[in-house]
Design a protein around this motif. Structure first.
Motif, PDB file in Angstrom:
ATOM      1  N   ASP A  24       4.681  -8.572  -7.262  1.00 59.92           N
ATOM      2  CA  ASP A  24       5.866  -8.069  -6.412  1.00 59.92           C
ATOM      3  C   ASP A  24       5.568  -7.918  -4.900  1.00 59.92           C
ATOM      4  OD1 ASP A  24       8.743  -7.004  -6.461  1.00 59.92           O
ATOM      5  OD2 ASP A  24       7.526  -5.410  -6.001  1.00 59.92           O
ATOM      6  N   ALA A  25       4.454  -7.246  -4.736  1.00 58.37           N
ATOM      7  CA  ALA A  25       4.319  -6.862  -3.340  1.00 58.37           C
ATOM      8  C   ALA A  25       4.117  -8.043  -2.558  1.00 58.37           C
ATOM      9  CB  ALA A  25       3.041  -5.937  -3.504  1.00 58.37           C
ATOM     10  N   GLY A  26       3.273  -9.073  -2.935  1.00 56.25           N
ATOM     11  CA  GLY A  26       3.118 -10.330  -2.313  1.00 56.25           C
ATOM     12  C   GLY A  26       4.324 -10.911  -1.971  1.00 56.25           C
ATOM     13  N   ALA A  27       5.271 -10.750  -2.871  1.00 56.07           N
ATOM     14  CA  ALA A  27       6.548 -11.357  -2.881  1.00 56.07           C
ATOM     15  C   ALA A  27       7.632 -10.847  -1.778  1.00 56.07           C
ATOM     16  CB  ALA A  27       7.320 -11.669  -4.025  1.00 56.07           C
ATOM     17  N   ARG A  28       7.294  -9.665  -1.770  1.00 58.51           N
ATOM     18  CA  ARG A  28       8.155  -9.019  -0.733  1.00 58.51           C
ATOM     19  C   ARG A  28       7.675  -8.947   0.547  1.00 58.51           C
ATOM     20  NH1 ARG A  28      11.925  -6.000  -3.168  1.00 58.51           N
ATOM     21  NH2 ARG A  28      11.679  -5.814  -5.724  1.00 58.51           N
ATOM     22  N   SER A  99      -0.614 -16.075  -0.166  1.00 59.36           N
ATOM     23  CA  SER A  99      -1.555 -14.874  -0.113  1.00 59.36           C
ATOM     24  C   SER A  99      -2.556 -15.062  -1.184  1.00 59.36           C
ATOM     25  CB  SER A  99      -0.800 -13.531   0.159  1.00 59.36           C
ATOM     26  OG  SER A  99       0.017 -13.112  -0.924  1.00 59.36           O
ATOM     27  N   ALA A 100      -3.287 -14.153  -1.414  1.00 57.79           N
ATOM     28  CA  ALA A 100      -4.820 -14.158  -2.438  1.00 57.79           C
ATOM     29  C   ALA A 100      -5.052 -12.622  -2.496  1.00 57.79           C
ATOM     30  CB  ALA A 100      -5.360 -15.026  -1.989  1.00 57.79           C
ATOM     31  N   VAL A 101      -5.119 -12.334  -4.036  1.00 60.25           N
ATOM     32  CA  VAL A 101      -5.584 -11.158  -4.457  1.00 60.25           C
ATOM     33  C   VAL A 101      -7.358 -11.385  -4.844  1.00 60.25           C
ATOM     34  CG1 VAL A 101      -5.581  -9.264  -5.916  1.00 60.25           C
ATOM     35  CG2 VAL A 101      -3.425 -10.253  -4.926  1.00 60.25           C
ATOM     36  N   ASN A 102      -8.288 -11.081  -4.178  1.00 57.61           N
ATOM     37  CA  ASN A 102      -9.518 -11.158  -4.714  1.00 57.61           C
ATOM     38  C   ASN A 102     -10.083 -10.346  -5.596  1.00 57.61           C
ATOM     39  OD1 ASN A 102     -10.402 -13.503  -2.948  1.00 57.61           O
ATOM     40  ND2 ASN A 102     -10.690 -12.309  -1.363  1.00 57.61           N
ATOM     41  N   PRO A 254       0.297 -12.727  13.723  1.00 60.54           N
ATOM     42  CA  PRO A 254      -0.756 -11.910  13.143  1.00 60.54           C
ATOM     43  C   PRO A 254      -0.160 -10.560  12.472  1.00 60.54           C
ATOM     44  CG  PRO A 254      -0.256 -11.441  15.534  1.00 60.54           C
ATOM     45  CD  PRO A 254       0.498 -12.542  15.155  1.00 60.54           C
ATOM     46  N   GLU A 255       0.969 -10.411  12.542  1.00 56.11           N
ATOM     47  CA  GLU A 255       1.595  -9.119  11.935  1.00 56.11           C
ATOM     48  C   GLU A 255       1.577  -9.466  10.464  1.00 56.11           C
ATOM     49  OE1 GLU A 255       5.296  -7.933  13.321  1.00 56.11           O
ATOM     50  OE2 GLU A 255       4.496  -7.270  15.203  1.00 56.11           O
ATOM     51  N   PHE A 256       1.390 -10.774   9.994  1.00 52.55           N
ATOM     52  CA  PHE A 256       1.593 -11.294   8.489  1.00 52.55           C
ATOM     53  C   PHE A 256       0.227 -10.779   7.725  1.00 52.55           C
ATOM     54  CE2 PHE A 256       0.873 -14.384   5.102  1.00 52.55           C
ATOM     55  CZ  PHE A 256       1.965 -14.206   4.403  1.00 52.55           C
ATOM     56  N   ALA A 257      -0.885 -10.995   8.262  1.00 54.42           N
ATOM     57  CA  ALA A 257      -2.168 -10.623   7.632  1.00 54.42           C
ATOM     58  C   ALA A 257      -2.333  -9.089   7.701  1.00 54.42           C
ATOM     59  CB  ALA A 257      -3.225 -11.134   8.578  1.00 54.42           C
ATOM     60  N   THR A 258      -1.659  -8.195   8.747  1.00 53.42           N
ATOM     61  CA  THR A 258      -1.747  -6.934   8.553  1.00 53.42           C
ATOM     62  C   THR A 258      -1.065  -6.405   7.633  1.00 53.42           C
ATOM     63  OG1 THR A 258      -2.027  -6.802  11.132  1.00 53.42           O
ATOM     64  CG2 THR A 258      -1.192  -4.853  10.083  1.00 53.42           C
ATOM     65  N   ALA A 259       0.174  -6.963   7.341  1.00 49.21           N
ATOM     66  CA  ALA A 259       1.269  -6.333   6.290  1.00 49.21           C
ATOM     67  C   ALA A 259       0.455  -6.851   4.847  1.00 49.21           C
ATOM     68  CB  ALA A 259       2.463  -7.084   6.377  1.00 49.21           C
ATOM     69  N   LEU A 260      -0.257  -7.781   4.702  1.00 46.51           N
ATOM     70  CA  LEU A 260      -0.824  -8.196   3.332  1.00 46.51           C
ATOM     71  C   LEU A 260      -2.042  -7.257   3.111  1.00 46.51           C
ATOM     72  CD1 LEU A 260      -0.859 -12.057   3.519  1.00 46.51           C
ATOM     73  CD2 LEU A 260       0.313 -10.608   2.092  1.00 46.51           C
ATOM     74  N   LYS A 262      -2.343  -4.276   3.674  1.00 46.14           N
ATOM     75  CA  LYS A 262      -1.838  -2.934   3.118  1.00 46.14           C
ATOM     76  C   LYS A 262      -1.770  -2.968   1.674  1.00 46.14           C
ATOM     77  CE  LYS A 262       0.559  -1.548   7.545  1.00 46.14           C
ATOM     78  NZ  LYS A 262       1.757  -1.464   8.122  1.00 46.14           N
ATOM     79  N   GLN A 263      -1.423  -4.405   1.334  1.00 44.46           N
ATOM     80  CA  GLN A 263      -1.363  -4.539  -0.016  1.00 44.46           C
ATOM     81  C   GLN A 263      -2.563  -5.108  -0.928  1.00 44.46           C
ATOM     82  OE1 GLN A 263       1.497  -3.427  -1.252  1.00 44.46           O
ATOM     83  NE2 GLN A 263       2.493  -3.217   0.473  1.00 44.46           N
ATOM     84  N   ALA A 264      -3.647  -4.994  -0.092  1.00 43.19           N
ATOM     85  CA  ALA A 264      -5.029  -5.368  -0.652  1.00 43.19           C
ATOM     86  C   ALA A 264      -4.940  -6.994  -0.740  1.00 43.19           C
ATOM     87  CB  ALA A 264      -5.414  -4.765  -2.081  1.00 43.19           C
ATOM     88  N   GLN A 265      -4.309  -7.815  -0.022  1.00 44.32           N
ATOM     89  CA  GLN A 265      -4.169  -9.130  -0.222  1.00 44.32           C
ATOM     90  C   GLN A 265      -4.649  -9.700   1.225  1.00 44.32           C
ATOM     91  OE1 GLN A 265      -0.579 -10.716  -2.007  1.00 44.32           O
ATOM     92  NE2 GLN A 265      -0.252  -8.922  -3.018  1.00 44.32           N
ATOM     93  N   VAL A 266      -4.868 -11.185   0.989  1.00 44.78           N
ATOM     94  CA  VAL A 266      -5.352 -11.761   2.109  1.00 44.78           C
ATOM     95  C   VAL A 266      -4.520 -13.006   2.517  1.00 44.78           C
ATOM     96  CG1 VAL A 266      -7.722 -11.068   2.323  1.00 44.78           C
ATOM     97  CG2 VAL A 266      -7.088 -12.951   1.036  1.00 44.78           C
ATOM     98  N   PRO A 267      -4.265 -13.438   3.613  1.00 45.90           N
ATOM     99  CA  PRO A 267      -3.464 -14.600   3.745  1.00 45.90           C
ATOM    100  C   PRO A 267      -4.113 -15.841   3.226  1.00 45.90           C
ATOM    101  CG  PRO A 267      -3.854 -13.655   5.854  1.00 45.90           C
ATOM    102  CD  PRO A 267      -4.525 -12.948   4.995  1.00 45.90           C
ATOM    103  N   ALA A 268      -3.193 -16.804   2.543  1.00 47.64           N
ATOM    104  CA  ALA A 268      -3.659 -17.905   2.074  1.00 47.64           C
ATOM    105  C   ALA A 268      -2.564 -19.160   2.248  1.00 47.64           C
ATOM    106  CB  ALA A 268      -4.042 -17.797   0.506  1.00 47.64           C
ATOM    107  N   LEU A 269      -2.143 -19.252   3.412  1.00 49.15           N
ATOM    108  CA  LEU A 269      -1.054 -20.179   3.814  1.00 49.15           C
ATOM    109  C   LEU A 269      -1.271 -21.723   3.633  1.00 49.15           C
ATOM    110  CD1 LEU A 269       0.422 -17.795   6.650  1.00 49.15           C
ATOM    111  CD2 LEU A 269       1.298 -18.515   4.365  1.00 49.15           C
ATOM    112  N   ARG A 270      -0.280 -22.362   2.832  1.00 50.43           N
ATOM    113  CA  ARG A 270      -0.486 -23.843   2.702  1.00 50.43           C
ATOM    114  C   ARG A 270       1.035 -24.214   2.861  1.00 50.43           C
ATOM    115  NH1 ARG A 270      -4.236 -21.857  -0.897  1.00 50.43           N
ATOM    116  NH2 ARG A 270      -6.412 -22.614  -0.568  1.00 50.43           N
ATOM    117  N   THR A 271       1.164 -25.453   3.352  1.00 47.77           N
ATOM    118  CA  THR A 271       2.580 -26.342   3.415  1.00 47.77           C
ATOM    119  C   THR A 271       2.722 -26.826   2.206  1.00 47.77           C
ATOM    120  OG1 THR A 271       1.478 -28.321   3.959  1.00 47.77           O
ATOM    121  CG2 THR A 271       2.099 -26.569   6.010  1.00 47.77           C
TER     122      THR A 271
END
Length: 292
Positions: A24-28, A99-102, A254-260, A262-271
């Motif tokens: 849910d956090a990743g979706a938001r 995004s991804a959760v490790n 750059p704000e996307f990675a910062t927001a993630l 805070k939710q213990a996630q990292v960017p994993a952007l793909r088209t």
């Protein structure tokens, strides 16, 4: 940064999870930046029932104009492979990964092995002695199967429930190794209760860069929990075109990675095209580990 013209003014994004959890956090977070970089508004619809089947049903045969989306992860594969859901990733149109959760493999701090190699050597020398605590039927079983394969089948998988249940089982010596989130593992390592054998990824986690990765430890697998956005089985071409543009805009923000973070996630952007290739490979990897 440009604001992309999206085909639908309002988007309903179905999330097969309760509010407040990692999915849910990743979706938001993604919804926030989707709105920031497009002219659409996004409403999150939480539908946790049926192990993802209810939310999948809401989207699979939905309108083709991009107004209905599904936000999920590798549990879509496992539910289908275990016969719990009729929906595979190919039942939908992949539009992005976000995004991804490790997770890590963690053990108690008092055990005689402190690295992945030492754990594998110990397991092989003591076949059948060690237990991997997993949640059977889910993505953590896949991670357990991968570790078991690395030991040549020397360990046993047992059902230890949710992450909080697995942590309790590990610390009470009911199981010997578990997979768990980097964020939680970091706390237990700092408290001196656990040791981390590896992050289950080829890339280090920014939250814990000192944790070794599975690939650095010589294991040929990388299994982060990657969040994915799907459209219905059929979508208009302009939806995929818009998503490609929006993902590129978010990637440059750059704000996307910062927001993630805070939710213990990292960017994993793909088209869309990249997401399809990724999901095909991810499904094959999981199916192979589960012997499906």
């Amino acid at each position: 940064m440009a604001e992309v013209d999206y085909p639908a003014d309002t988007v309903r994004m179905f999330v097969p999870a309760n509010p407040g959890g990692g999915t849910d956090a990743g979706a938001r977070v993604f919804a926030e930046f989707f709105e920031k970089h497009s002219d659409a508004t996004v409403a999150i619809v939480n539908q946790p029932g049926g192990g993802g089947v209810i939310a999948a049903q809401s989207v699979a045969r939905g309108p083709e104009d991009g107004s209905v989306l599904l936000f999920f992860h590798a549990a879509l594969h496992t539910a289908n492979l275990f016969g719990q859901s009729p929906f595979s990733w190919e039942s939908f149109t992949p539009l992005a990964t976000t995004s991804a959760v490790n997770e890590v493999y963690a053990v108690r701090s008092d055990v005689p092995y402190a690295s992945m190699k030492e754990f594998i050597d110990y397991a092989k020398a003591h076949p059948g002695e060690l237990n991997i605590g997993s949640q059977l039927g889910g993505t953590t079983q896949v991670k357990g199967e991968a570790l078991n394969a690395a030991t040549g089948g020397a360990v046993r998988l047992v059902d230890a429930g949710t992450e909080s249940d697995r942590i309790t089982a590990l610390l009470s010596e009911q199981v010997d190794v578990i997979s768990m989130s980097v964020a939680n593992a970091k706390q237990y390592v700092e408290d001196g209760q656990m040791k981390v054998l590896a992050v289950i990824n080829s890339q280090p986690d920014p939250m814990a860069p000192d944790f070794p990765t599975t690939t650095a430890e010589g294991l040929d697998f990388s299994l982060p929990l990657v969040m994915t956005v799907y459209g219905p089985e059929k979508v208009d071409d302009d939806v995929k075109t818009a998503f490609t543009q929006i993902i590129k805009e978010i990637e440059a923000d750059p704000e996307f990675a910062t927001a993630l973070q805070k939710q213990a996630q990292v960017p994993a952007l793909r088209t869309p095209e990249q997401a399809s290739e990724f999901l095909s490979a991810e499904q094959k990897t999981i199916a192979g580990l589960l012997g499906k």
